[in-house]
Design an enzyme around this catalytic site. Structure first.
Site, PDB file in Angstrom:
ATOM      1  N   PHE A  52      -8.711  -7.861  14.856  1.00 55.03           N
ATOM      2  CA  PHE A  52      -8.916  -8.016  13.422  1.00 55.03           C
ATOM      3  C   PHE A  52      -9.448  -9.433  13.211  1.00 55.03           C
ATOM      4  CE2 PHE A  52      -7.982  -9.108   9.066  1.00 55.03           C
ATOM      5  CZ  PHE A  52      -8.728  -8.121   8.460  1.00 55.03           C
ATOM      6  N   LYS A  90      -0.890  -5.459   1.302  1.00 57.29           N
ATOM      7  CA  LYS A  90      -1.301  -4.068   1.521  1.00 57.29           C
ATOM      8  C   LYS A  90      -0.104  -3.139   1.269  1.00 57.29           C
ATOM      9  CE  LYS A  90      -4.580  -6.463   3.931  1.00 57.29           C
ATOM     10  NZ  LYS A  90      -4.600  -7.929   4.008  1.00 57.29           N
ATOM     11  N   ARG A 127     -18.149  -3.385   7.894  1.00 59.55           N
ATOM     12  CA  ARG A 127     -17.253  -3.595   9.028  1.00 59.55           C
ATOM     13  C   ARG A 127     -18.042  -3.252  10.292  1.00 59.55           C
ATOM     14  NH1 ARG A 127     -12.479  -6.414   7.419  1.00 59.55           N
ATOM     15  NH2 ARG A 127     -14.257  -7.776   7.561  1.00 59.55           N
ATOM     16  N   PHE A 181     -18.789 -12.893   7.575  1.00 58.57           N
ATOM     17  CA  PHE A 181     -19.004 -11.771   6.658  1.00 58.57           C
ATOM     18  C   PHE A 181     -18.644 -12.107   5.219  1.00 58.57           C
ATOM     19  CE2 PHE A 181     -14.486 -10.754   6.396  1.00 58.57           C
ATOM     20  CZ  PHE A 181     -14.015 -11.315   7.577  1.00 58.57           C
TER      21      PHE A 181
HETATM   22  O1  PLI Z   1      -5.611 -11.110   4.035  1.00 56.10           O
HETATM   23  P1  PLI Z   1      -4.330 -11.664   4.632  1.00 56.10           P
HETATM   24  O2  PLI Z   1      -4.441 -13.056   5.102  1.00 56.10           O
HETATM   25  O3  PLI Z   1      -3.149 -11.448   3.761  1.00 56.10           O
HETATM   26  O4  PLI Z   1      -4.026 -10.755   5.935  1.00 56.10           O
HETATM   27  C1  PLI Z   1      -4.846 -10.767   7.041  1.00 56.10           C
HETATM   28  C2  PLI Z   1      -4.827  -9.419   7.706  1.00 56.10           C
HETATM   29  C3  PLI Z   1      -4.127  -9.264   8.867  1.00 56.10           C
HETATM   30  N1  PLI Z   1      -4.098  -8.064   9.511  1.00 56.10           N
HETATM   31  C4  PLI Z   1      -4.749  -6.978   9.033  1.00 56.10           C
HETATM   32  C5  PLI Z   1      -4.684  -5.708   9.789  1.00 56.10           C
HETATM   33  C6  PLI Z   1      -5.473  -7.073   7.855  1.00 56.10           C
HETATM   34  O5  PLI Z   1      -6.074  -5.992   7.397  1.00 56.10           O
HETATM   35  C7  PLI Z   1      -5.533  -8.332   7.155  1.00 56.10           C
HETATM   36  C8  PLI Z   1      -6.314  -8.498   6.012  1.00 56.10           C
HETATM   37  N2  PLI Z   1      -7.122  -7.549   5.638  1.00 56.10           N
HETATM   38  C9  PLI Z   1      -8.008  -7.572   4.641  1.00 56.10           C
HETATM   39  C10 PLI Z   1      -8.209  -8.726   3.755  1.00 56.10           C
HETATM   40  C11 PLI Z   1      -8.784  -6.367   4.442  1.00 56.10           C
HETATM   41  O6  PLI Z   1      -9.593  -6.317   3.485  1.00 56.10           O
HETATM   42  O7  PLI Z   1      -8.598  -5.426   5.225  1.00 56.10           O
END
Ligand code: PLI
Length: 478
Positions: free
Chosen positions: A145, A279, A403, A470
């Protein structure tokens, strides 16, 4: 709402020959109390907005977006119970009662003993990497990631992808494409030596693979192997509740267990986790690092005061911690998680019916359009997924995210583009935010773009930032 094959006895055929529908619809387990107006700009205005944004959907103004499927991160709608909790924020610098509520929620639902709060997921990744990764170390993981790998690299480590091959094939319907390939992992450890592997980084519902889960069986095998080698397993728990749901519905032997029980069991196979609360945990900001080991906790708790804030708030307000504690509780409720993933399935099914190439099986948080098959005429070096995301916005005001090659960045040693096998556009569904009508507008737009796919040409990059390009890169049309 979307249809589902249900085993609910209410839906069984009834005596007397009355015709029963083959499917019965389900509905979201909430009703809407507050609304936020959104507007669709005219076609010419959308084209102008996209050009001004350098054909990068991250650079659009949110006000210019109609349906925002950029990310499910920090975009959830909070419940009345969470909003009520916001009023109970204890904003003391030290020892806020909301910290203790959050600690209780993490212990109850994830099972880790120690909690280190952070402002969001990457804050946790930073601290973990600084504490555990030394220059020359190797960190295997089930696909990279973006932020996770960058923190491992900034700490001097090298990331190695040990996910099963099926994860790189968008057409494979393997039910657990997030699984670790144990042979790849063993080979790497044999090659570099267990002492150079500070931990194995295992993500639940692997984001970059299409929101694909890892099975309990695979997690157990990884855990047993790592314990035998004295290597830690650190979970990226960001979407672990969604992973628990997939274990329940896809993995034999788990259908009778609750999502909460599965989550707890899953986490017990790991030594700690990083978490973006933005999330699964249904909040707009926040994250944490958790672990069982006392010494690791000591070091992480010491580091958090340098970079994030005191160890009882870590960059969050008291009210944010309360909302997250309550969000965690809500996130494992069966009807919530079923509706959340059900909406993703609804969107995906329509796209499959229109023959649009998407990553299969349909994942947990998003639908991923396969840009290589969507625009086979555009070489990967001309950014097919970036192009498709721009076209989608211009067609319908729907914002999505690249992506593919742009997200994959460059190899830090050679400076060349990384050419990932997957070149995808992510339509990511915020939790509890959009309705079925928004999903219909979305799939209809994608289907129309697919019908007109031959006319489209690619993009040229005109500006490239050094890190996580990105987010801020700019492009022009070829
Ligand atoms: O956006 P953060 O810093 O709260 O978290 C980073 C992060 C870590 N692990 C994974 C699996 C993610 O999907 C992730 C952040 N993802 C974003 C911002 C996304 O749009 O998927």
């Amino acid at each position: 709402m979307a249809t589902t094959d249900s085993v609910d006895p209410m839906l069984e055929p009834r005596p007397g020959g009355r015709r029963m529908p083959r499917h019965r619809s389900w509905a979201e387990p909430f009703r809407i109390k507050v609304v936020e107006p959104i507007h669709l700009l005219g076609r010419a205005e959308r084209a102008r907005a996209m050009e001004e944004a350098g054909y990068n959907t991250f650079l659009l103004r949110s006000e210019d977006v109609f349906i925002d499927l950029l990310t499910d991160s920090g975009t959830s709608a909070m419940s009345d119970y969470q909003w009520a909790g916001m009023m109970l924020g204890d904003e003391a610098y030290a020892g806020s009662r909301n910290f203790y509520h959050l600690e209780d929620a993490v212990r109850t639902y994830y099972g880790y003993r120690h909690l280190v709060p952070t402002h969001q997921g990457r804050g946790a990744e930073h601290i973990l990497s600084q504490v555990l990764v030394k220059a020359g170390d190797h960190v295997p993981g089930n696909m990279y990631f973006t932020t996770t790998r960058l923190h491992q690299e900034l700490a001097g480590g090298t990331f190695h992808d040990v996910i099963v091959d099926e994860a790189h094939d968008p057409t494979s319907t393997h039910p657990f494409k997030g699984n670790v390939d144990l042979d790849k992992l063993r080979r790497l450890v044999d090659q570099v030596g267990a002492e150079r592997v500070p931990y194995v980084s295992v993500a639940a519902t692997v984001n970059m693979a299409g929101g694909q889960p890892i099975s309990m069986e695979n997690m157990r095998a990884v855990s047993e192997y790592c314990r035998s080698m004295g290597i830690r397993v650190i979970l990226d728990a960001t979407r672990a509740v969604e992973n628990a749901y997939f274990i329940k519905v896809r993995e034999p032997g788990w259908s009778e267990k609750s999502v909460a029980e599965i989550l707890l069991q899953f986490c017990s196979l790991t030594d700690g986790c990083t978490m973006s609360g933005k999330k699964d945990a249904l909040v707009n900001i926040g994250g944490w690092l958790a672990m069982n080991d006392d010494d690791l906790f000591d070091e992480a708790r010491n580091m958090v005061v340098v970079y994030e804030g005191l160890h009882t708030y870590g960059g969050m307000a008291g009210r944010d911690m309360e909302a997250m504690a309550r969000g965690i509780e809500e996130s494992v409720q069966e009807d919530h998680i079923r509706a959340r993933i059900g909406q993703v399935e609804y969107l995906g099914r329509h796209l499959v019916d229109e023959d649009v190439p998407i990553v299969l099986p349909i994942g947990g948080h998003a639908i991923f359009l396969d840009a290589k098959r969507f625009y086979p005429q555009i070489p990967q070096g001309e950014f097919p997924a970036q192009t498709l995301a721009a076209e989608l916005y211009m067609d319908s005001g729907v914002r999505s995210m690249e992506r593919g090659i742009v997200s994959a960045g460059r190899n830090p040693k050679t400076g060349d583009h990384n050419y990932p096998k997957l070149e995808l556009v992510r339509l990511t569904l915020p939790r509890r935010v959009y309705t079925q009508a928004h999903m219909d507008v979305t799939w209809e737009s994608v289907a129309e773009l697919y019908a007109k796919r031959d006319e489209v040409r690619g993009l040229r990059m005109t500006y490239e930032p050094k890190y996580l390009r990105f987010f801020q890169a700019r492009f022009e049309r070829i």
